[in-house]
Design an enzyme around this catalytic site. Structure first.
Site, mmCIF file in Angstrom:
data_model
loop_
_atom_site.group_PDB
_atom_site.id
_atom_site.type_symbol
_atom_site.label_atom_id
_atom_site.label_comp_id
_atom_site.label_asym_id
_atom_site.label_seq_id
_atom_site.Cartn_x
_atom_site.Cartn_y
_atom_site.Cartn_z
ATOM 1 N N ARG A 1 1.045 -1.335 -0.084
ATOM 2 C CA ARG A 1 0.031 -0.097 0.110
ATOM 3 C C ARG A 1 0.836 1.342 -0.257
ATOM 4 N NH1 ARG A 1 -0.466 0.964 5.775
ATOM 5 N NH2 ARG A 1 0.298 -0.804 6.498
ATOM 6 N N ASN B 1 9.877 -9.663 6.856
ATOM 7 C CA ASN B 1 10.437 -8.832 7.088
ATOM 8 C C ASN B 1 11.115 -7.529 7.291
ATOM 9 O OD1 ASN B 1 10.798 -6.912 9.206
ATOM 10 N ND2 ASN B 1 9.495 -8.467 11.154
ATOM 11 N N ASN C 1 11.827 1.559 1.642
ATOM 12 C CA ASN C 1 10.508 2.457 1.475
ATOM 13 C C ASN C 1 10.191 1.402 2.852
ATOM 14 O OD1 ASN C 1 8.108 4.007 0.954
ATOM 15 N ND2 ASN C 1 7.303 1.676 0.719
ATOM 16 N N TYR D 1 11.456 7.437 15.220
ATOM 17 C CA TYR D 1 11.212 7.844 13.809
ATOM 18 C C TYR D 1 12.602 9.005 13.017
ATOM 19 C CZ TYR D 1 8.625 8.580 9.363
ATOM 20 O OH TYR D 1 8.208 9.065 7.794
HETATM 21 P P1 NAP Z 1 2.403 2.975 4.900
HETATM 22 O O1 NAP Z 1 0.926 3.725 3.643
HETATM 23 O O2 NAP Z 1 2.101 2.756 6.326
HETATM 24 O O3 NAP Z 1 2.616 1.280 4.489
HETATM 25 C C1 NAP Z 1 3.887 0.555 4.698
HETATM 26 C C2 NAP Z 1 4.293 -0.427 4.140
HETATM 27 O O4 NAP Z 1 5.288 -0.804 4.542
HETATM 28 C C3 NAP Z 1 2.900 -0.964 3.604
HETATM 29 O O5 NAP Z 1 3.560 -2.347 2.984
HETATM 30 C C4 NAP Z 1 3.467 -2.477 5.311
HETATM 31 O O6 NAP Z 1 3.442 -3.058 5.233
HETATM 32 C C5 NAP Z 1 5.427 -2.042 5.451
HETATM 33 N N1 NAP Z 1 6.266 -2.516 6.053
HETATM 34 C C6 NAP Z 1 6.156 -1.766 7.082
HETATM 35 N N2 NAP Z 1 6.683 -2.678 7.904
HETATM 36 C C7 NAP Z 1 7.145 -3.611 7.266
HETATM 37 C C8 NAP Z 1 8.469 -4.428 7.489
HETATM 38 N N3 NAP Z 1 8.743 -4.406 9.218
HETATM 39 N N4 NAP Z 1 8.161 -5.248 6.536
HETATM 40 C C9 NAP Z 1 8.485 -4.861 5.060
HETATM 41 N N5 NAP Z 1 7.126 -4.716 5.023
HETATM 42 C C10 NAP Z 1 7.110 -3.656 6.398
HETATM 43 O O7 NAP Z 1 3.293 3.722 4.701
HETATM 44 P P2 NAP Z 1 3.241 5.962 3.543
HETATM 45 O O8 NAP Z 1 3.450 6.425 3.848
HETATM 46 O O9 NAP Z 1 3.476 4.930 2.642
HETATM 47 O O10 NAP Z 1 5.245 5.347 4.072
HETATM 48 C C11 NAP Z 1 6.117 4.634 3.157
HETATM 49 C C12 NAP Z 1 7.695 5.211 3.375
HETATM 50 O O11 NAP Z 1 7.860 6.524 3.512
HETATM 51 C C13 NAP Z 1 8.172 4.881 4.758
HETATM 52 O O12 NAP Z 1 9.565 4.294 4.908
HETATM 53 C C14 NAP Z 1 7.429 6.161 5.334
HETATM 54 O O13 NAP Z 1 8.345 6.314 6.595
HETATM 55 C C15 NAP Z 1 8.333 7.405 4.544
HETATM 56 N N6 NAP Z 1 7.032 7.938 4.636
HETATM 57 C C16 NAP Z 1 6.201 8.374 4.160
HETATM 58 C C17 NAP Z 1 5.614 9.643 4.552
HETATM 59 C C18 NAP Z 1 3.602 10.169 4.365
HETATM 60 O O14 NAP Z 1 4.000 11.419 4.465
HETATM 61 N N7 NAP Z 1 3.577 9.690 4.356
HETATM 62 C C19 NAP Z 1 6.637 11.383 4.628
HETATM 63 C C20 NAP Z 1 7.690 10.925 4.375
HETATM 64 C C21 NAP Z 1 8.427 9.731 4.817
HETATM 65 P P3 NAP Z 1 2.100 -4.570 5.204
HETATM 66 O O15 NAP Z 1 0.314 -3.965 4.987
HETATM 67 O O16 NAP Z 1 1.756 -6.050 4.784
HETATM 68 O O17 NAP Z 1 2.619 -3.561 6.627
#
Ligand code: NAP
Length: 248
Positions: free
Chosen positions: A16, A64, A91, A156
């Site tokens: 996602r 993981n 990611n 974080y």
């Molecule tokens: P998200 O919607 O919560 O999705 C997180 C993804 O990471 C999911 O596919 C989840 O898989 C996977 N995941 C979590 N723990 C894991 C693990 N231990 N091993 C493998 N997969 C794992 O997050 P997002 O907003 O798309 O964020 C993606 C990246 O961008 C992250 O690194 C986040 O810190 C960074 N980021 C996001 C934002 C923002 O505003 N959204 C801003 C700055 C940086 P499952 O669904 O199977 O758990």
């Protein structure tokens, strides 16, 4: 011809959010896509089916990212299944926000393992393949919080700041082998990770963003396509913000 035609990419955490958008863009640019997930089994299967139905060589792996041996096994399986590896996008990430006063050791350790150690795990796992091929692009997803800090996110922010030091060190170590290592610092991107935030807080943040809106996952994915492609062949060791001007 797509910008990533024939390249094999791994995107961690692509069931996602931003990871899924990256995997989709990579596929639309001609890449073969391996992606990982941890708990979203059904979503991952549906995504794999969707990509395959569009004629793309793709596969989802439950792995993981924070566990070294699982990352090692993942890379070995991807190289066996796809025959090569050109790009890794680290990611996968989580938040466990809390004020330091209330933050538990588990909350700190979990975020460091999933967000930072994971980057070491996959990069180390891919090293031999990249060295043999004398090429490779590593793209690490950080956050603007890694540079600026944020109250309630010390775990974080530390994990994301760590990613930048790692990214730059790897760029220096492996540049002579044509292996590039860059990081992306997204600002506020609308995904499930940010859906849980207080909407009043969110609208205050948006007021402070020069482009006056949240970013889209696709807008982060576009930069990943560029950094994964040969169009960025002279770019390494950089942290590039995708934040609507939130940080300058
Ligand atoms: P998200 O919607 O919560 O999705 C997180 C993804 O990471 C999911 O596919 C989840 O898989 C996977 N995941 C979590 N723990 C894991 C693990 N231990 N091993 C493998 N997969 C794992 O997050 P997002 O907003 O798309 O964020 C993606 C990246 O961008 C992250 O690194 C986040 O810190 C960074 N980021 C996001 C934002 C923002 O505003 N959204 C801003 C700055 C940086 P499952 O669904 O199977 O758990």
């Amino acid at each position: 011809m797509g910008l990533l035609e024939g390249k094999v990419a791994i995107v961690t955490g692509a069931s996602r959010g931003i990871g899924k958008a990256i995997a989709q863009k990579f596929a639309s640019e001609g890449a073969k896509v391996a992606f990982t997930y941890l708990s979203s089994e059904e979503k991952a299967k549906a995504f794999e089916d969707e990509l395959k139905a569009a004629g793309i060589e793709a596969r989802g792996y439950k792995s993981n990212a924070g566990v070294f041996l699982e990352a090692e096994e993942l890379i070995a399986n991807v190289v066996k299944d796809f025959g090569a590896l050109d790009i890794i996008v680290n990611n996968a990430g989580i938040t466990r926000d809390n004020l330091l006063m209330r933050m538990s050791e588990e909350q700190f350790d979990e975020v460091i393992a999933t967000n930072l150690k994971s980057v070491f795990n996959t990069t180390k796992g891919a090293l031999r393949t990249f060295l043999k091929a004398r090429k490779g692009s590593i793209i690490n997803i950080g956050s603007v919080v890694g540079v600026n800090g944020n109250a309630g996110q010390s775990n974080y922010a530390a994990s994301k700041a760590g990613i930048y030091g790692f990214t730059k060190s790897v760029a220096k170590e492996l540049g002579s082998r044509n292996i590039r290592s860059n990081a992306i610092a997204p600002g506020f991107i609308a995904t499930e990770m940010t859906d849980v935030l207080d909407q009043n807080v969110v609208s205050e943040w948006v007021k402070g963003i020069p482009l006056k809106r949240a970013g889209k996952a696709d807008e982060v994915a576009d930069l990943c396509v560029f950094l994964g492609s040969d169009k960025s062949s002279y770019i390494t060791g950089q942290v590039i913000n995708v934040c609507g001007g939130m940080v300058m």
